[in-house]
Design a protein around this motif. Structure first.
Motif, PDB file in Angstrom:
ATOM      1  N   ALA A   1     -13.456  17.610  -5.464  1.00  0.00           N
ATOM      2  CA  ALA A   1     -12.054  17.976  -5.701  1.00  0.00           C
ATOM      3  C   ALA A   1     -11.204  16.725  -5.861  1.00  0.00           C
ATOM      4  N   ARG A   2     -10.382  16.726  -6.899  1.00  0.00           N
ATOM      5  CA  ARG A   2      -9.343  15.706  -7.040  1.00  0.00           C
ATOM      6  C   ARG A   2      -8.159  16.134  -6.170  1.00  0.00           C
ATOM      7  N   LEU A   3      -7.760  15.266  -5.260  1.00  0.00           N
ATOM      8  CA  LEU A   3      -6.648  15.547  -4.362  1.00  0.00           C
ATOM      9  C   LEU A   3      -5.506  14.583  -4.671  1.00  0.00           C
ATOM     10  N   TYR A   4      -4.335  15.127  -4.903  1.00  0.00           N
ATOM     11  CA  TYR A   4      -3.167  14.318  -5.237  1.00  0.00           C
ATOM     12  C   TYR A   4      -2.487  13.891  -3.940  1.00  0.00           C
ATOM     13  N   VAL A   5      -2.284  12.567  -3.792  1.00  0.00           N
ATOM     14  CA  VAL A   5      -1.821  12.021  -2.519  1.00  0.00           C
ATOM     15  C   VAL A   5      -0.652  11.064  -2.765  1.00  0.00           C
ATOM     16  N   CYS A   6       0.426  11.281  -2.016  1.00  0.00           N
ATOM     17  CA  CYS A   6       1.586  10.378  -2.042  1.00  0.00           C
ATOM     18  C   CYS A   6       1.878   9.988  -0.595  1.00  0.00           C
ATOM     19  N   PRO A   7       1.435   8.812  -0.155  1.00  0.00           N
ATOM     20  CA  PRO A   7       1.594   8.433   1.252  1.00  0.00           C
ATOM     21  C   PRO A   7       3.015   7.967   1.560  1.00  0.00           C
ATOM     22  N   THR A   8       3.920   8.918   1.702  1.00  0.00           N
ATOM     23  CA  THR A   8       5.316   8.615   1.994  1.00  0.00           C
ATOM     24  C   THR A   8       5.837   9.534   3.089  1.00  0.00           C
ATOM     25  N   ARG A   9       6.713   9.001   3.920  1.00  0.00           N
ATOM     26  CA  ARG A   9       7.384   9.819   4.932  1.00  0.00           C
ATOM     27  C   ARG A   9       8.614  10.510   4.357  1.00  0.00           C
TER      28      ARG A   9
ATOM     29  N   ARG B   1       8.503  15.883  -2.565  1.00  0.00           N
ATOM     30  CA  ARG B   1       8.670  17.204  -3.178  1.00  0.00           C
ATOM     31  C   ARG B   1       9.257  17.107  -4.575  1.00  0.00           C
ATOM     32  N   ARG B   2      10.184  16.180  -4.803  1.00  0.00           N
ATOM     33  CA  ARG B   2      10.704  15.989  -6.173  1.00  0.00           C
ATOM     34  C   ARG B   2       9.586  15.552  -7.104  1.00  0.00           C
ATOM     35  N   LEU B   3       8.818  14.566  -6.660  1.00  0.00           N
ATOM     36  CA  LEU B   3       7.695  14.078  -7.471  1.00  0.00           C
ATOM     37  C   LEU B   3       6.681  15.186  -7.705  1.00  0.00           C
ATOM     38  N   GLY B   4       6.382  15.949  -6.657  1.00  0.00           N
ATOM     39  CA  GLY B   4       5.412  17.027  -6.776  1.00  0.00           C
ATOM     40  C   GLY B   4       5.849  18.102  -7.743  1.00  0.00           C
ATOM     41  N   ARG B   5       7.117  18.480  -7.675  1.00  0.00           N
ATOM     42  CA  ARG B   5       7.600  19.524  -8.600  1.00  0.00           C
ATOM     43  C   ARG B   5       7.513  19.067 -10.048  1.00  0.00           C
ATOM     44  N   ARG B   6       7.880  17.811 -10.303  1.00  0.00           N
ATOM     45  CA  ARG B   6       7.795  17.307 -11.681  1.00  0.00           C
ATOM     46  C   ARG B   6       6.360  17.354 -12.185  1.00  0.00           C
ATOM     47  N   MET B   7       5.421  17.018 -11.310  1.00  0.00           N
ATOM     48  CA  MET B   7       4.008  17.026 -11.701  1.00  0.00           C
ATOM     49  C   MET B   7       3.485  18.450 -11.838  1.00  0.00           C
ATOM     50  N   LEU B   8       3.844  19.333 -10.915  1.00  0.00           N
ATOM     51  CA  LEU B   8       3.214  20.636 -10.813  1.00  0.00           C
ATOM     52  C   LEU B   8       3.759  21.675 -11.777  1.00  0.00           C
TER      53      LEU B   8
ATOM     54  N   LEU C   1      -3.955   8.834  -6.540  1.00  0.00           N
ATOM     55  CA  LEU C   1      -2.836   8.204  -5.849  1.00  0.00           C
ATOM     56  C   LEU C   1      -1.558   8.330  -6.670  1.00  0.00           C
ATOM     57  N   LEU C   2      -0.469   8.694  -6.010  1.00  0.00           N
ATOM     58  CA  LEU C   2       0.848   8.727  -6.625  1.00  0.00           C
ATOM     59  C   LEU C   2       1.740   7.682  -5.960  1.00  0.00           C
ATOM     60  N   PRO C   3       2.682   7.086  -6.698  1.00  0.00           N
ATOM     61  CA  PRO C   3       3.477   5.989  -6.128  1.00  0.00           C
ATOM     62  C   PRO C   3       4.362   6.463  -4.985  1.00  0.00           C
ATOM     63  N   ALA C   4       4.440   5.634  -3.954  1.00  0.00           N
ATOM     64  CA  ALA C   4       5.268   5.939  -2.784  1.00  0.00           C
ATOM     65  C   ALA C   4       6.241   4.788  -2.554  1.00  0.00           C
ATOM     66  N   PRO C   5       7.463   5.081  -2.113  1.00  0.00           N
ATOM     67  CA  PRO C   5       8.443   4.007  -1.899  1.00  0.00           C
ATOM     68  C   PRO C   5       7.971   2.957  -0.904  1.00  0.00           C
ATOM     69  N   GLU C   6       7.195   3.366   0.103  1.00  0.00           N
ATOM     70  CA  GLU C   6       6.785   2.434   1.145  1.00  0.00           C
ATOM     71  C   GLU C   6       5.773   1.399   0.673  1.00  0.00           C
TER      72      GLU C   6
ATOM     73  N   GLN D   1      -0.905  -4.675  -5.939  1.00  0.00           N
ATOM     74  CA  GLN D   1      -0.736  -4.827  -4.499  1.00  0.00           C
ATOM     75  C   GLN D   1      -0.246  -3.542  -3.859  1.00  0.00           C
ATOM     76  N   GLY D   2       0.642  -2.819  -4.552  1.00  0.00           N
ATOM     77  CA  GLY D   2       1.109  -1.544  -4.014  1.00  0.00           C
ATOM     78  C   GLY D   2      -0.018  -0.535  -3.913  1.00  0.00           C
ATOM     79  N   ALA D   3      -0.859  -0.464  -4.948  1.00  0.00           N
ATOM     80  CA  ALA D   3      -2.002   0.458  -4.907  1.00  0.00           C
ATOM     81  C   ALA D   3      -2.968   0.078  -3.798  1.00  0.00           C
ATOM     82  N   LEU D   4      -3.223  -1.217  -3.645  1.00  0.00           N
ATOM     83  CA  LEU D   4      -4.153  -1.661  -2.613  1.00  0.00           C
ATOM     84  C   LEU D   4      -3.601  -1.389  -1.217  1.00  0.00           C
ATOM     85  N   THR D   5      -2.303  -1.582  -1.044  1.00  0.00           N
ATOM     86  CA  THR D   5      -1.678  -1.279   0.250  1.00  0.00           C
ATOM     87  C   THR D   5      -1.871   0.191   0.603  1.00  0.00           C
ATOM     88  N   ALA D   6      -1.642   1.068  -0.379  1.00  0.00           N
ATOM     89  CA  ALA D   6      -1.805   2.498  -0.133  1.00  0.00           C
ATOM     90  C   ALA D   6      -3.252   2.851   0.164  1.00  0.00           C
ATOM     91  N   LEU D   7      -4.184   2.301  -0.606  1.00  0.00           N
ATOM     92  CA  LEU D   7      -5.594   2.638  -0.404  1.00  0.00           C
ATOM     93  C   LEU D   7      -6.132   2.067   0.900  1.00  0.00           C
TER      94      LEU D   7
END
Length: 325
Positions: free
Chosen positions: A203-211, A217-224, A301-306, A312-318
């Motif tokens: 399964a491909r799981l869409y993940v946005c590691p943000t608090r 939810r805004r990002l998710g609605r645009r995608m979904l 992975l989806l971009p997160a503000p944190e 480097q941002g992708a590596l930080t998240a992963l």
């Protein structure tokens, strides 16, 4: 447990992936997967990954069965398998008119037969057999790979509903699915039928590691919104019992109002289909998918503000989402 990442990473040019991919095995990631629609092709990122992260399993999830001839698909996959030092999975699917008919000028008629015939052809070709004869959707006048890949690539089928899930169980090594919730996993797994214990469910799981829940939810609605109103995914979620939940979105989309259609997707469904929260919450959500029956989750992975953007941002998240932590 297998634990993968979707390529390419968001906002990272392919040429800048090397330092990120080299670190992934040490973090506990085992797989690298791609998709194919109207952006990057499904094989080039994996060919680069074979050089930059040798030993990881490489898979397409999925490439359309219509847009390459059967022999070209077999040759491309065999070439990747020869270059890789790990296992290769060729995930094929029916795709649909937006990507097959409209942008490639190819008819996507008889998708079930095309996917079935392509799976049969690939498995025979990877076994080193000469493939000759009339299939329902094409005729092969003699084809054999001169150097059958070893180890033999697995063939899997992108599947959403019972017919294609049963096909995946009967004619391939497993099924690949996406845009589903944890509670949907047993329904999908059961539809594989009696072969389920011997078939892998990916399964491909869409993940946005943000608090920031509002951001997610805004990002998710645009995608979904476009996904849930596409014919195949609308039928998928109707089968899963969400016709009443999505009726307002479907009606707004049909009336030409995508903003109203997006607003009509409930928060609860966005939260089910897009994993978000701090990294611990995200890992716990992923673990629930595994406990429900997913054998191989891989993270889109989806971009997160944190975490920021770029390599480097992708590596930080992963790093934060890594299973080894």
């Amino acid at each position: 447990m297998r634990y993968g990442v979707n390529l390419p990473l968001p906002g990272v040019p392919l040429s800048d992936h090397a330092p990120v991919l080299r670190e992934l095995p040490g973090l506990g990631y085992t797989d690298l997967w791609t998709g194919e629609a109207a952006g990057h092709d499904g094989f080039t990122p994996l060919a680069l990954a074979a050089a930059w992260a040798p030993g990881m399993r490489l898979g397409t999830a999925v490439v359309p069965a219509f847009t390459r001839g059967p022999a070209l698909l077999a040759m491309t996959a065999a070439t990747l398998a020869e270059a890789a030092r790990g296992d290769v999975v060729v995930g094929i699917g029916s795709s649909g008119p937006p990507f097959v008919d409209r942008i490639n000028g190819i008819s996507s008629a008889e998708p079930y037969r095309r996917v079935r015939d392509t799976a049969r052809f690939l498995r025979a070709a990877f076994d080193g057999r000469t493939v000759r004869g009339r299939f329902d959707s094409f005729t092969i006048d003699g084809f054999r790979l001169p150097r059958p890949p070893a180890p033999r690539p697995k063939v899997m089928i992108g599947a959403l509903r019972p017919g294609m899930l049963r096909l995946a169980a009967r004619e391939s090594d497993g099924a690949i699915t996406n845009f589903l919730a944890v509670q949907d996993v047993p329904v999908v797994a059961d539809a594989l039928g009696p072969e389920r214990p011997d078939r892998e469910l990916v399964a491909r799981l869409y993940v946005c590691p943000t608090r920031d829940r509002a951001y997610a939810r805004r990002l998710g609605r645009r995608m979904l919104v476009g996904v849930l109103n596409a014919r195949t995914y609308a039928a998928f979620h109707a089968w899963l019992g969400r016709a009443d939940v999505l009726d307002a979105s479907w009606r707004a989309w049909a009336e030409g109002d995508p903003e109203r259609a997006a607003a009509a997707v409930p928060d609860e469904l966005v939260d089910d289909l897009l994993i978000h929260g701090d990294p611990e919450e995200c890992r716990a959500h992923i673990a629930r998918f595994v406990a429900a029956g997913i054998d191989t989750p891989f993270l889109h992975l989806l971009p997160a503000p944190e975490t920021g953007t770029g390599p480097q941002g992708a590596l930080t998240a992963l790093r934060a989402l890594a299973p080894a932590r």
